[in-house]
Write a protein that holds these residues in place. Structure first.
Motif, mmCIF file in Angstrom:
data_model
loop_
_atom_site.group_PDB
_atom_site.id
_atom_site.type_symbol
_atom_site.label_atom_id
_atom_site.label_comp_id
_atom_site.label_asym_id
_atom_site.label_seq_id
_atom_site.Cartn_x
_atom_site.Cartn_y
_atom_site.Cartn_z
ATOM 1 N N GLU A 95 0.843 -1.193 0.000
ATOM 2 C CA GLU A 95 0.000 0.000 0.000
ATOM 3 C C GLU A 95 0.877 1.241 0.000
ATOM 4 N N CYS A 96 0.274 2.350 -0.378
ATOM 5 C CA CYS A 96 0.991 3.627 -0.356
ATOM 6 C C CYS A 96 0.905 4.223 1.042
ATOM 7 N N ARG A 97 1.926 4.973 1.384
ATOM 8 C CA ARG A 97 1.937 5.769 2.606
ATOM 9 C C ARG A 97 2.493 7.117 2.174
ATOM 10 N N VAL A 98 1.662 8.145 2.267
ATOM 11 C CA VAL A 98 2.027 9.492 1.843
ATOM 12 C C VAL A 98 1.904 10.417 3.048
ATOM 13 N N VAL A 99 2.998 11.102 3.366
ATOM 14 C CA VAL A 99 2.999 12.037 4.492
ATOM 15 C C VAL A 99 3.049 13.450 3.922
ATOM 16 N N VAL A 100 2.061 14.260 4.297
ATOM 17 C CA VAL A 100 2.026 15.665 3.889
ATOM 18 C C VAL A 100 2.343 16.492 5.140
ATOM 19 N N PHE A 101 3.568 17.006 5.181
ATOM 20 C CA PHE A 101 3.978 17.880 6.281
ATOM 21 C C PHE A 101 3.388 19.267 6.021
ATOM 22 N N LEU A 102 2.841 19.870 7.048
ATOM 23 C CA LEU A 102 2.173 21.163 6.920
ATOM 24 C C LEU A 102 2.997 22.310 7.489
ATOM 25 N N LYS A 103 4.086 21.955 8.155
ATOM 26 C CA LYS A 103 4.984 22.955 8.733
ATOM 27 C C LYS A 103 6.422 22.497 8.526
ATOM 28 N N MET A 104 7.311 23.453 8.368
ATOM 29 C CA MET A 104 8.725 23.129 8.315
ATOM 30 C C MET A 104 9.132 22.655 9.705
ATOM 31 N N SER A 105 9.829 21.524 9.745
ATOM 32 C CA SER A 105 10.220 20.965 11.038
ATOM 33 C C SER A 105 11.433 20.067 10.848
ATOM 34 N N ASP A 106 12.048 19.687 11.951
ATOM 35 C CA ASP A 106 13.171 18.754 11.882
ATOM 36 C C ASP A 106 12.718 17.425 11.283
ATOM 37 N N GLU A 107 11.511 16.984 11.645
ATOM 38 C CA GLU A 107 10.991 15.724 11.106
ATOM 39 C C GLU A 107 10.812 15.814 9.589
ATOM 40 N N ALA A 108 10.280 16.919 9.112
ATOM 41 C CA ALA A 108 10.104 17.111 7.669
ATOM 42 C C ALA A 108 11.462 17.209 6.967
ATOM 43 N N ASP A 109 12.397 17.905 7.598
ATOM 44 C CA ASP A 109 13.738 18.050 7.010
ATOM 45 C C ASP A 109 14.462 16.713 6.889
ATOM 46 N N ALA A 110 14.123 15.767 7.756
ATOM 47 C CA ALA A 110 14.834 14.491 7.812
ATOM 48 C C ALA A 110 14.429 13.511 6.711
ATOM 49 N N VAL A 111 13.385 13.837 5.937
ATOM 50 C CA VAL A 111 12.919 12.902 4.901
ATOM 51 C C VAL A 111 12.959 13.543 3.525
ATOM 52 N N GLU A 112 13.043 12.670 2.518
ATOM 53 C CA GLU A 112 12.975 13.135 1.132
ATOM 54 C C GLU A 112 11.562 13.570 0.819
ATOM 55 N N GLY A 113 11.449 14.540 -0.052
ATOM 56 C CA GLY A 113 10.129 14.971 -0.472
ATOM 57 C C GLY A 113 10.206 16.277 -1.228
ATOM 58 N N ARG A 114 9.090 16.675 -1.761
ATOM 59 C CA ARG A 114 9.003 17.943 -2.483
ATOM 60 C C ARG A 114 8.257 18.947 -1.630
ATOM 61 N N GLU A 115 8.759 20.186 -1.665
ATOM 62 C CA GLU A 115 8.128 21.251 -0.906
ATOM 63 C C GLU A 115 7.263 22.102 -1.832
ATOM 64 N N TYR A 116 6.179 22.607 -1.238
ATOM 65 C CA TYR A 116 5.226 23.434 -1.952
ATOM 66 C C TYR A 116 4.906 24.644 -1.093
ATOM 67 N N PHE A 117 4.762 25.787 -1.737
ATOM 68 C CA PHE A 117 4.478 27.023 -1.031
ATOM 69 C C PHE A 117 3.291 27.719 -1.671
ATOM 70 N N LYS A 118 2.531 28.414 -0.854
ATOM 71 C CA LYS A 118 1.403 29.183 -1.377
ATOM 72 C C LYS A 118 1.960 30.259 -2.295
ATOM 73 N N SER A 119 1.375 30.387 -3.482
ATOM 74 C CA SER A 119 1.882 31.396 -4.412
ATOM 75 C C SER A 119 1.423 32.783 -3.962
ATOM 76 N N ALA A 120 2.168 33.789 -4.369
ATOM 77 C CA ALA A 120 1.847 35.164 -3.994
ATOM 78 C C ALA A 120 0.493 35.577 -4.559
ATOM 79 N N ALA A 121 0.101 34.944 -5.672
ATOM 80 C CA ALA A 121 -1.186 35.281 -6.314
ATOM 81 C C ALA A 121 -2.347 34.613 -5.605
ATOM 82 N N GLY A 122 -2.068 33.779 -4.598
ATOM 83 C CA GLY A 122 -3.151 33.131 -3.873
ATOM 84 C C GLY A 122 -2.983 31.697 -3.931
#
Length: 182
Positions: free
Chosen positions: A155-182
């Protein structure tokens, strides 16, 4: 149409060929991913699919916000939207756990079904749709594909981190940011 043409058309319609719109589209996407991977390599193929995923995420987010008559969604709504959209397209995603730091999803089946096996680049669609929607509403997301059906996991296991943290920094993944346009 002549009788011969009608008979031939009926004969074709009666053939037991496993082909419908859904299978055709899943196969088309798989073949496109294979060609991209063969031509530009796995990393670049993932990048191309990522761009499409971000565009899809933006559109899907707009549709849910409009349907909910909301300018942005709460964490709980984002989690529910991500599960709902996967169900609508034939996936079996569910929430394993969620808090203010992250949402963990599991999935027993992929919308691409067997076409995803061996094609991890196609998982960028999930990463980017999830990441784009979460970041658009909550400001930030990092998506970690902990386990995938594409890699042969049960099965898949997908973790969506909602805040920058040591735990998020410790794993591979892609980061996404709210665009300035909304």
């Amino acid at each position: 149409m002549s009788n011969d043409a009608e008979n031939i058309a009926e004969q074709m319609a009666a053939l037991k060929i496993p082909l419908d719109r859904d299978l055709f589209m899943r196969t088309l996407i798989r073949e496109l991913a294979d060609v991209l991977q063969d031509v530009v390599g796995a990393e670049q193929a993932s990048s191309f699919i990522s761009v499409v995923g971000q565009l899809m995420g933006k559109r899907i987010n707009e549709q849910y916000c409009k349907a909910l008559d909301a300018t942005s969604l709460s964490r709980e709504q984002v989690a529910a939207v991500l599960v709902d959209l996967k169900k609508r397209i034939g996936g079996d995603f569910f929430i394993v756990a969620q808090d203010d730091e992250k949402i963990i999803f599991g999935s027993r089946s992929c919308p691409f079904e067997e076409k995803v096996v061996g094609q991890k680049a196609m998982c960028m669609m999930t990463s980017n749709v999830f990441g784009s929607i979460a970041a658009a509403n909550l400001g930030y997301a990092k998506v970690h594909l902990q386990a995938t059906l594409a890699e042969g996991q049960p099965e898949c296991r997908v973790v969506v981190f909602l805040k920058m943290s040591d735990e998020a920094d410790a794993v591979e993944g892609r980061e996404y940011f709210k665009s300035a346009a909304g």
